[in-house]
Motif scaffolding. Structure first.
Motif, PDB file in Angstrom:
ATOM      1  N   LEU A 161      12.077  24.146 -23.101  1.00 34.97           N
ATOM      2  CA  LEU A 161      12.957  23.684 -24.173  1.00 34.97           C
ATOM      3  C   LEU A 161      13.830  24.853 -24.625  1.00 34.97           C
ATOM      4  O   LEU A 161      13.321  25.907 -25.012  1.00 34.97           O
ATOM      5  CB  LEU A 161      12.143  23.158 -25.356  1.00 34.97           C
ATOM      6  CG  LEU A 161      12.943  22.761 -26.603  1.00 34.97           C
ATOM      7  CD1 LEU A 161      13.919  21.625 -26.288  1.00 34.97           C
ATOM      8  CD2 LEU A 161      12.019  22.384 -27.752  1.00 34.97           C
ATOM      9  N   ILE A 162      15.149  24.658 -24.581  1.00 38.59           N
ATOM     10  CA  ILE A 162      16.112  25.654 -25.034  1.00 38.59           C
ATOM     11  C   ILE A 162      16.601  25.247 -26.415  1.00 38.59           C
ATOM     12  O   ILE A 162      17.252  24.209 -26.572  1.00 38.59           O
ATOM     13  CB  ILE A 162      17.310  25.759 -24.071  1.00 38.59           C
ATOM     14  CG1 ILE A 162      16.838  26.081 -22.655  1.00 38.59           C
ATOM     15  CG2 ILE A 162      18.309  26.808 -24.558  1.00 38.59           C
ATOM     16  CD1 ILE A 162      17.910  25.842 -21.594  1.00 38.59           C
ATOM     17  N   VAL A 163      16.281  26.041 -27.422  1.00 40.48           N
ATOM     18  CA  VAL A 163      16.700  25.734 -28.798  1.00 40.48           C
ATOM     19  C   VAL A 163      17.750  26.762 -29.189  1.00 40.48           C
ATOM     20  O   VAL A 163      17.434  27.895 -29.555  1.00 40.48           O
ATOM     21  CB  VAL A 163      15.504  25.766 -29.771  1.00 40.48           C
ATOM     22  CG1 VAL A 163      15.924  25.203 -31.123  1.00 40.48           C
ATOM     23  CG2 VAL A 163      14.314  24.995 -29.208  1.00 40.48           C
ATOM     24  N   GLU A 164      19.011  26.376 -29.106  1.00 46.09           N
ATOM     25  CA  GLU A 164      20.131  27.312 -29.289  1.00 46.09           C
ATOM     26  C   GLU A 164      21.344  26.515 -29.743  1.00 46.09           C
ATOM     27  O   GLU A 164      21.708  25.515 -29.111  1.00 46.09           O
ATOM     28  CB  GLU A 164      20.427  28.031 -27.968  1.00 46.09           C
ATOM     29  CG  GLU A 164      21.698  28.843 -27.935  1.00 46.09           C
ATOM     30  CD  GLU A 164      21.697  29.966 -28.953  1.00 46.09           C
ATOM     31  OE1 GLU A 164      22.502  29.874 -29.899  1.00 46.09           O
ATOM     32  OE2 GLU A 164      20.903  30.917 -28.799  1.00 46.09           O
TER      33      GLU A 164
ATOM     34  N   LEU B 136      12.352  28.502 -25.550  1.00 45.12           N
ATOM     35  CA  LEU B 136      13.282  29.589 -25.880  1.00 45.12           C
ATOM     36  C   LEU B 136      13.865  29.231 -27.239  1.00 45.12           C
ATOM     37  O   LEU B 136      14.579  28.226 -27.370  1.00 45.12           O
ATOM     38  CB  LEU B 136      14.382  29.694 -24.831  1.00 45.12           C
ATOM     39  CG  LEU B 136      13.930  30.058 -23.415  1.00 45.12           C
ATOM     40  CD1 LEU B 136      15.124  30.058 -22.466  1.00 45.12           C
ATOM     41  CD2 LEU B 136      13.242  31.411 -23.396  1.00 45.12           C
ATOM     42  N   LEU B 137      13.567  30.031 -28.262  1.00 44.17           N
ATOM     43  CA  LEU B 137      13.844  29.655 -29.644  1.00 44.17           C
ATOM     44  C   LEU B 137      14.780  30.650 -30.322  1.00 44.17           C
ATOM     45  O   LEU B 137      14.405  31.806 -30.568  1.00 44.17           O
ATOM     46  CB  LEU B 137      12.516  29.563 -30.409  1.00 44.17           C
ATOM     47  CG  LEU B 137      12.558  29.145 -31.874  1.00 44.17           C
ATOM     48  CD1 LEU B 137      13.161  27.751 -32.037  1.00 44.17           C
ATOM     49  CD2 LEU B 137      11.149  29.201 -32.468  1.00 44.17           C
ATOM     50  N   ASP B 138      15.996  30.196 -30.626  1.00 40.74           N
ATOM     51  CA  ASP B 138      16.938  31.035 -31.355  1.00 40.74           C
ATOM     52  C   ASP B 138      16.485  31.168 -32.806  1.00 40.74           C
ATOM     53  O   ASP B 138      15.841  30.270 -33.358  1.00 40.74           O
ATOM     54  CB  ASP B 138      18.329  30.393 -31.293  1.00 40.74           C
ATOM     55  CG  ASP B 138      19.400  31.270 -31.912  1.00 40.74           C
ATOM     56  OD1 ASP B 138      19.308  32.501 -31.776  1.00 40.74           O
ATOM     57  OD2 ASP B 138      20.317  30.723 -32.543  1.00 40.74           O
ATOM     58  N   VAL B 139      16.807  32.289 -33.426  1.00 43.46           N
ATOM     59  CA  VAL B 139      16.424  32.498 -34.824  1.00 43.46           C
ATOM     60  C   VAL B 139      17.357  31.752 -35.770  1.00 43.46           C
ATOM     61  O   VAL B 139      16.918  31.017 -36.660  1.00 43.46           O
ATOM     62  CB  VAL B 139      16.407  34.008 -35.168  1.00 43.46           C
ATOM     63  CG1 VAL B 139      16.278  34.208 -36.665  1.00 43.46           C
ATOM     64  CG2 VAL B 139      15.261  34.703 -34.451  1.00 43.46           C
ATOM     65  N   GLY B 140      18.666  31.933 -35.610  1.00 47.87           N
ATOM     66  CA  GLY B 140      19.626  31.326 -36.528  1.00 47.87           C
ATOM     67  C   GLY B 140      19.978  29.914 -36.138  1.00 47.87           C
ATOM     68  O   GLY B 140      20.868  29.682 -35.315  1.00 47.87           O
ATOM     69  N   LEU B 141      19.284  28.926 -36.727  1.00 45.25           N
ATOM     70  CA  LEU B 141      19.488  27.526 -36.384  1.00 45.25           C
ATOM     71  C   LEU B 141      19.772  26.701 -37.632  1.00 45.25           C
ATOM     72  O   LEU B 141      19.264  27.003 -38.711  1.00 45.25           O
ATOM     73  CB  LEU B 141      18.227  26.954 -35.711  1.00 45.25           C
ATOM     74  CG  LEU B 141      17.822  27.521 -34.355  1.00 45.25           C
ATOM     75  CD1 LEU B 141      16.404  27.076 -34.012  1.00 45.25           C
ATOM     76  CD2 LEU B 141      18.796  27.066 -33.277  1.00 45.25           C
TER      77      LEU B 141
ATOM     78  N   GLU C 271      19.836  21.713 -30.615  1.00 43.30           N
ATOM     79  CA  GLU C 271      20.691  22.610 -31.399  1.00 43.30           C
ATOM     80  C   GLU C 271      20.158  22.842 -32.804  1.00 43.30           C
ATOM     81  O   GLU C 271      20.681  23.684 -33.526  1.00 43.30           O
ATOM     82  CB  GLU C 271      22.108  22.026 -31.489  1.00 43.30           C
ATOM     83  CG  GLU C 271      22.804  21.883 -30.149  1.00 43.30           C
ATOM     84  CD  GLU C 271      24.173  21.254 -30.295  1.00 43.30           C
ATOM     85  OE1 GLU C 271      24.516  20.833 -31.428  1.00 43.30           O
ATOM     86  OE2 GLU C 271      24.901  21.178 -29.291  1.00 43.30           O
ATOM     87  N   ARG C 272      19.131  22.099 -33.198  1.00 46.85           N
ATOM     88  CA  ARG C 272      18.627  22.172 -34.567  1.00 46.85           C
ATOM     89  C   ARG C 272      17.139  22.503 -34.580  1.00 46.85           C
ATOM     90  O   ARG C 272      16.369  22.026 -33.737  1.00 46.85           O
ATOM     91  CB  ARG C 272      18.849  20.838 -35.285  1.00 46.85           C
ATOM     92  CG  ARG C 272      20.298  20.460 -35.497  1.00 46.85           C
ATOM     93  CD  ARG C 272      20.404  19.110 -36.209  1.00 46.85           C
ATOM     94  NE  ARG C 272      19.694  19.129 -37.492  1.00 46.85           N
ATOM     95  CZ  ARG C 272      20.236  19.526 -38.632  1.00 46.85           C
ATOM     96  NH1 ARG C 272      21.498  19.948 -38.663  1.00 46.85           N
ATOM     97  NH2 ARG C 272      19.531  19.513 -39.751  1.00 46.85           N
TER      98      ARG C 272
ATOM     99  N   GLU D 141      26.872  26.823 -28.116  1.00 47.64           N
ATOM    100  CA  GLU D 141      27.052  26.016 -26.917  1.00 47.64           C
ATOM    101  C   GLU D 141      27.190  26.860 -25.654  1.00 47.64           C
ATOM    102  O   GLU D 141      26.608  26.548 -24.608  1.00 47.64           O
ATOM    103  CB  GLU D 141      28.290  25.123 -27.079  1.00 47.64           C
ATOM    104  CG  GLU D 141      28.657  24.306 -25.848  1.00 47.64           C
ATOM    105  CD  GLU D 141      27.626  23.240 -25.495  1.00 47.64           C
ATOM    106  OE1 GLU D 141      27.610  22.809 -24.323  1.00 47.64           O
ATOM    107  OE2 GLU D 141      26.846  22.854 -26.386  1.00 47.64           O
ATOM    108  N   ARG D 142      27.964  27.933 -25.730  1.00 48.18           N
ATOM    109  CA  ARG D 142      28.204  28.761 -24.541  1.00 48.18           C
ATOM    110  C   ARG D 142      26.908  29.369 -24.018  1.00 48.18           C
ATOM    111  O   ARG D 142      26.631  29.351 -22.818  1.00 48.18           O
ATOM    112  CB  ARG D 142      29.214  29.872 -24.870  1.00 48.18           C
ATOM    113  CG  ARG D 142      29.575  30.759 -23.668  1.00 48.18           C
ATOM    114  CD  ARG D 142      30.695  31.716 -24.053  1.00 48.18           C
ATOM    115  NE  ARG D 142      30.255  32.698 -25.020  1.00 48.18           N
ATOM    116  CZ  ARG D 142      29.836  33.931 -24.683  1.00 48.18           C
ATOM    117  NH1 ARG D 142      29.772  34.295 -23.419  1.00 48.18           N
ATOM    118  NH2 ARG D 142      29.476  34.783 -25.619  1.00 48.18           N
ATOM    119  N   ILE D 143      26.100  29.903 -24.927  1.00 47.98           N
ATOM    120  CA  ILE D 143      24.843  30.522 -24.518  1.00 47.98           C
ATOM    121  C   ILE D 143      23.865  29.466 -24.013  1.00 47.98           C
ATOM    122  O   ILE D 143      23.204  29.649 -22.982  1.00 47.98           O
ATOM    123  CB  ILE D 143      24.227  31.320 -25.675  1.00 47.98           C
ATOM    124  CG1 ILE D 143      25.154  32.466 -26.073  1.00 47.98           C
ATOM    125  CG2 ILE D 143      22.849  31.851 -25.294  1.00 47.98           C
ATOM    126  CD1 ILE D 143      24.687  33.257 -27.272  1.00 47.98           C
ATOM    127  N   ALA D 144      23.777  28.347 -24.729  1.00 45.63           N
ATOM    128  CA  ALA D 144      22.850  27.284 -24.324  1.00 45.63           C
ATOM    129  C   ALA D 144      23.187  26.764 -22.934  1.00 45.63           C
ATOM    130  O   ALA D 144      22.295  26.553 -22.100  1.00 45.63           O
ATOM    131  CB  ALA D 144      22.888  26.149 -25.346  1.00 45.63           C
TER     132      ALA D 144
END
Length: 219
Positions: free
Chosen positions: A5-8, A50-55, A32-33, A11-14
């Motif tokens: 699971l990609i959480v980002e 893969l979990l982005d911090v700023g969501l 995205e959320r 858009e470009r990075i995801a």
């Protein structure tokens, strides 16, 4: 190979990460959320997140804290633009398995993904071999017909991409994203240059040029 699971929300990075992981053989889902991602990990059996911090909705730290508090033990690699030690400690203390700071090269991210996946399963090979070329992934050693050859880190990453997809045509775009990362220049000839380096070490006949498409490793 595994479901990630990609959480980002960028858009470009995801898209870059999604394409690279799919090309490496993984099944991917995207969110995205933070709140949406939390619902997904509660209902789907992922092998890694893969979990982005700023969501939006819920930040990555809160998502991670809630996951671990609910007993969800899936491996998590945090993605963040913040490189401070405090953020790293906060993520790891919160239950993250690894931490990658943006911008990152895709080969670095992929290596970390594989390391976390290896801890969960023994299916990942330690050695890749095809057509007389072999790579020891742990020792980072290469050999041609049993003779050790010296490869730079970038040459090794390029060779690994070919050996993971033998007899398949890999486009310059695919190789750029896997080996050089998402901030590459699409007009660069760096792939052609490094293919030339690799041919000199592995044997020119082993890497074919497929006109208008890319390159292919043959036996």
């Amino acid at each position: 190979m595994g479901r990630i699971l990609i959480v980002e929300d960028e858009e470009r990075i995801a898209t870059f990460v999604d394409k690279g992981l799919r090309a490496a053989g993984y099944t991917t889902d995207r969110s995205e959320r933070g709140d949406e991602a939390l619902e997904l990990v509660r209902t789907v059996d992922f092998d890694l997140v893969l979990l982005d911090v700023g969501l939006p909705g819920m930040d990555g730290f809160e998502v991670l804290r809630t996951m671990r508090g609910s007993g969800i033990a899936v491996p998590v690699i945090m993605l963040t633009a913040h490189s401070s030690l405090d953020d790293t400690i906060r993520g790891l203390d919160g239950g993250a398995d690894d931490y990658v700071v943006k911008p990152f090269r895709f080969d670095e991210l992929l290596a970390r993904v594989r390391a976390r996946m290896r801890e969960r399963t023994s299916d990942e090979p330690n050695t890749l071999a095809f057509g007389g070329v072999s790579l020891d992934l742990r020792a980072r050693r290469a050999a041609v017909d049993g003779v050790t050859v010296e490869l730079s880190a970038r040459e090794f990453a390029l060779a690994e991409s070919f050996l993971r997809h033998p007899d398949q045509v890999l486009s310059r775009e695919q190789l750029l994203s896997r080996v050089w990362g998402y901030d590459f220049d699409p007009g660069s000839n760096v792939v052609d240059v490094y293919v030339r380096y690799l041919r000199a070490k592995l044997g020119a006949e082993r890497i074919q040029t497929v006109r208008g498409m890319g390159y292919r490793l043959v036996g």
